[in-house]
Scaffold this motif. Structure first.
Motif, PDB file in Angstrom:
ATOM      1  N   GLY A  39       0.836  -1.194   0.000  1.00  7.75           N
ATOM      2  CA  GLY A  39       0.000   0.000   0.000  1.00  7.75           C
ATOM      3  C   GLY A  39       0.864   1.234   0.000  1.00  7.75           C
ATOM      4  O   GLY A  39       2.085   1.161  -0.198  1.00  7.75           O
ATOM      5  N   GLU A  40       0.241   2.367   0.233  1.00  2.00           N
ATOM      6  CA  GLU A  40       0.947   3.653   0.179  1.00  2.00           C
ATOM      7  C   GLU A  40       1.248   4.233   1.550  1.00  2.00           C
ATOM      8  O   GLU A  40       2.050   5.160   1.655  1.00  2.00           O
ATOM      9  N   ASP A  41       0.638   3.726   2.609  1.00  2.00           N
ATOM     10  CA  ASP A  41       0.807   4.294   3.948  1.00  2.00           C
ATOM     11  C   ASP A  41       2.071   3.722   4.587  1.00  2.00           C
ATOM     12  O   ASP A  41       2.050   2.673   5.237  1.00  2.00           O
ATOM     13  N   GLU A  42       3.188   4.429   4.396  1.00  2.00           N
ATOM     14  CA  GLU A  42       4.479   3.928   4.868  1.00  2.00           C
ATOM     15  C   GLU A  42       4.512   3.746   6.380  1.00  2.00           C
ATOM     16  O   GLU A  42       5.036   2.751   6.878  1.00  2.00           O
ATOM     17  N   GLU A  43       3.947   4.678   7.118  1.00  2.00           N
ATOM     18  CA  GLU A  43       3.960   4.566   8.581  1.00  2.00           C
ATOM     19  C   GLU A  43       3.232   3.295   9.033  1.00  2.00           C
ATOM     20  O   GLU A  43       3.733   2.544   9.880  1.00  2.00           O
ATOM     21  N   GLU A  44       2.061   3.040   8.475  1.00  2.00           N
ATOM     22  CA  GLU A  44       1.297   1.853   8.834  1.00  2.00           C
ATOM     23  C   GLU A  44       2.061   0.578   8.459  1.00  2.00           C
ATOM     24  O   GLU A  44       2.194  -0.342   9.274  1.00  2.00           O
ATOM     25  N   LEU A  45       2.593   0.516   7.242  1.00  2.00           N
ATOM     26  CA  LEU A  45       3.269  -0.690   6.776  1.00  2.00           C
ATOM     27  C   LEU A  45       4.570  -0.942   7.531  1.00  2.00           C
ATOM     28  O   LEU A  45       4.895  -2.088   7.849  1.00  2.00           O
ATOM     29  N   ARG A  46       5.329   0.114   7.843  1.00  2.00           N
ATOM     30  CA  ARG A  46       6.538  -0.068   8.656  1.00  2.00           C
ATOM     31  C   ARG A  46       6.181  -0.563  10.059  1.00  2.00           C
ATOM     32  O   ARG A  46       6.900  -1.374  10.643  1.00  2.00           O
ATOM     33  N   SER A  47       5.068  -0.085  10.580  1.00  2.00           N
ATOM     34  CA  SER A  47       4.616  -0.531  11.900  1.00  2.00           C
ATOM     35  C   SER A  47       4.302  -2.028  11.871  1.00  2.00           C
ATOM     36  O   SER A  47       4.700  -2.775  12.772  1.00  2.00           O
ATOM     37  N   TYR A  48       3.597  -2.481  10.840  1.00  2.00           N
ATOM     38  CA  TYR A  48       3.322  -3.911  10.697  1.00  2.00           C
ATOM     39  C   TYR A  48       4.622  -4.701  10.601  1.00  2.00           C
ATOM     40  O   TYR A  48       4.790  -5.735  11.236  1.00  2.00           O
ATOM     41  N   PHE A  49       5.550  -4.202   9.792  1.00  2.00           N
ATOM     42  CA  PHE A  49       6.839  -4.881   9.607  1.00  2.00           C
ATOM     43  C   PHE A  49       7.543  -5.037  10.960  1.00  2.00           C
ATOM     44  O   PHE A  49       8.015  -6.126  11.305  1.00  2.00           O
ATOM     45  N   ASP A  50       7.595  -3.957  11.719  1.00  2.00           N
ATOM     46  CA  ASP A  50       8.272  -3.990  13.022  1.00  2.00           C
ATOM     47  C   ASP A  50       7.594  -4.953  13.990  1.00  2.00           C
ATOM     48  O   ASP A  50       8.266  -5.736  14.671  1.00  2.00           O
ATOM     49  N   MET A  51       6.270  -4.928  14.039  1.00  2.00           N
ATOM     50  CA  MET A  51       5.553  -5.810  14.964  1.00  2.00           C
ATOM     51  C   MET A  51       5.682  -7.269  14.548  1.00  2.00           C
ATOM     52  O   MET A  51       5.875  -8.147  15.389  1.00  2.00           O
ATOM     53  N   LEU A  52       5.581  -7.550  13.250  1.00  2.00           N
ATOM     54  CA  LEU A  52       5.690  -8.925  12.768  1.00  2.00           C
ATOM     55  C   LEU A  52       7.089  -9.500  12.982  1.00  2.00           C
ATOM     56  O   LEU A  52       7.254 -10.701  13.169  1.00  2.00           O
ATOM     57  N   SER A  53       8.101  -8.650  12.945  1.00  2.00           N
ATOM     58  CA  SER A  53       9.468  -9.140  13.083  1.00  2.00           C
ATOM     59  C   SER A  53       9.854  -9.445  14.535  1.00  2.00           C
ATOM     60  O   SER A  53      10.859 -10.111  14.783  1.00  2.00           O
ATOM     61  N   ALA A  54       9.038  -9.012  15.500  1.00  2.00           N
ATOM     62  CA  ALA A  54       9.323  -9.288  16.915  1.00  2.00           C
ATOM     63  C   ALA A  54       9.390 -10.797  17.142  1.00  2.00           C
ATOM     64  O   ALA A  54       8.438 -11.513  16.879  1.00  2.00           O
ATOM     65  N   GLY A  55      10.526 -11.276  17.598  1.00  2.00           N
ATOM     66  CA  GLY A  55      10.715 -12.699  17.832  1.00  2.00           C
ATOM     67  C   GLY A  55      11.011 -13.496  16.578  1.00  2.00           C
ATOM     68  O   GLY A  55      11.185 -14.707  16.627  1.00  2.00           O
ATOM     69  N   GLY A  56      11.051 -12.820  15.443  1.00  2.00           N
ATOM     70  CA  GLY A  56      11.327 -13.473  14.160  1.00  2.00           C
ATOM     71  C   GLY A  56      12.676 -13.039  13.609  1.00  2.00           C
ATOM     72  O   GLY A  56      13.551 -12.618  14.358  1.00  2.00           O
ATOM     73  N   THR A  57      12.816 -13.124  12.295  1.00  2.00           N
ATOM     74  CA  THR A  57      14.072 -12.792  11.632  1.00  2.00           C
ATOM     75  C   THR A  57      13.807 -11.852  10.467  1.00  2.00           C
ATOM     76  O   THR A  57      13.003 -12.172   9.581  1.00  2.00           O
ATOM     77  N   VAL A  58      14.477 -10.714  10.464  1.00  2.00           N
ATOM     78  CA  VAL A  58      14.395  -9.810   9.312  1.00  2.00           C
ATOM     79  C   VAL A  58      15.311 -10.377   8.231  1.00  2.00           C
ATOM     80  O   VAL A  58      16.512 -10.520   8.436  1.00  2.00           O
ATOM     81  N   VAL A  59      14.736 -10.718   7.098  1.00  2.00           N
ATOM     82  CA  VAL A  59      15.493 -11.274   5.974  1.00  2.00           C
ATOM     83  C   VAL A  59      16.064 -10.141   5.130  1.00  2.00           C
ATOM     84  O   VAL A  59      17.209 -10.211   4.679  1.00  2.00           O
ATOM     85  N   MET A  60      15.264  -9.103   4.927  1.00  2.00           N
ATOM     86  CA  MET A  60      15.690  -7.917   4.188  1.00  2.00           C
ATOM     87  C   MET A  60      15.049  -6.711   4.864  1.00  2.00           C
ATOM     88  O   MET A  60      13.820  -6.627   4.943  1.00  2.00           O
ATOM     89  N   PRO A  61      15.859  -5.798   5.384  1.00  2.00           N
ATOM     90  CA  PRO A  61      15.286  -4.633   6.065  1.00  2.00           C
ATOM     91  C   PRO A  61      14.455  -3.778   5.097  1.00  2.00           C
ATOM     92  O   PRO A  61      14.655  -3.832   3.890  1.00  2.00           O
ATOM     93  N   MET A  62      13.557  -2.998   5.652  1.00  2.00           N
ATOM     94  CA  MET A  62      12.748  -2.083   4.843  1.00  2.00           C
ATOM     95  C   MET A  62      13.664  -1.003   4.275  1.00  2.00           C
ATOM     96  O   MET A  62      14.216  -0.195   5.012  1.00  2.00           O
ATOM     97  N   GLU A  63      13.843  -1.031   2.962  1.00  2.00           N
ATOM     98  CA  GLU A  63      14.632   0.003   2.291  1.00  2.00           C
ATOM     99  C   GLU A  63      14.172   0.150   0.851  1.00  2.00           C
ATOM    100  O   GLU A  63      13.459  -0.706   0.332  1.00  2.00           O
ATOM    101  N   LYS A  64      14.599   1.228   0.240  1.00  2.00           N
ATOM    102  CA  LYS A  64      14.178   1.525  -1.127  1.00  2.00           C
ATOM    103  C   LYS A  64      14.754   0.487  -2.087  1.00  2.00           C
ATOM    104  O   LYS A  64      15.945   0.226  -2.096  1.00  2.00           O
ATOM    105  N   GLY A  65      13.868  -0.109  -2.881  1.00  2.00           N
ATOM    106  CA  GLY A  65      14.285  -1.098  -3.874  1.00  2.00           C
ATOM    107  C   GLY A  65      14.590  -0.439  -5.207  1.00  2.00           C
ATOM    108  O   GLY A  65      14.222   0.713  -5.442  1.00  2.00           O
TER     109      GLY A  65
END
Length: 138
Positions: A86-112
């Motif tokens: 989607g377009e809402d970066e704040e919302e999507l980054r928040s989901y990314f951060d919450m989902l990664s808790a206790g997990g593994t970041v494979v590729m950090p959120m960055e410009k592709g």
């Protein structure tokens, strides 16, 4: 009601915990039905396993899950991933951060190279997630 395509995640004995976690990430209404409720278990030790669970958030995020009975093959996260975009970066980054808790970041959120902000992770339940913030198009 129009047709829609939903993700359905299969777990082994922890669908309830996983879906409760996802509800803390996305909010929304969460429902559960056990094998016992539908008289669908041949093994009493599986009565309280989740036969069907559904999470429906107010923003349109919707997916389902179940526990895999012991008699069925189980491959966690095999051949699928959940994708948020989607377009809402704040919302999507928040989901990314919450989902990664206790997990593994494979590729950090960055410009592709295609212009979007993108990241990948494997959550603590072994599920792969891709998060894509759509770049403004001119």
């Amino acid at each position: 009601m129009p047709s829609r395509l939903d993700a359905y995640i299969h777990f082994r004995d922890n669908a309830r915990q996983a879906m409760e976690f996802y509800q803390t990430v996305f909010g929304g209404k969460l429902t559960f039905s056990t094998f016992k409720e539908y008289h669908a278990s041949q093994d009493p030790s599986e009565d309280n396993k989740i036969m069907h669970s559904q999470l429906e958030a107010e923003n349109g995020i919707h997916f389902m899950a179940a526990d895999t009975p012991n008699a069925m093959e189980y491959k966690p996260g095999a051949m699928m991933s959940m994708t948020l975009s989607g377009e809402d970066e704040e919302e999507l980054r928040s989901y990314f951060d919450m989902l990664s808790a206790g997990g593994t970041v494979v590729m950090p959120m960055e410009k592709g190279p295609w212009g979007d902000t993108f990241g990948m992770l494997k959550d603590k339940f072994g599920i792969d997630w891709m998060v894509d913030v759509t770049a403004p198009r001119s």
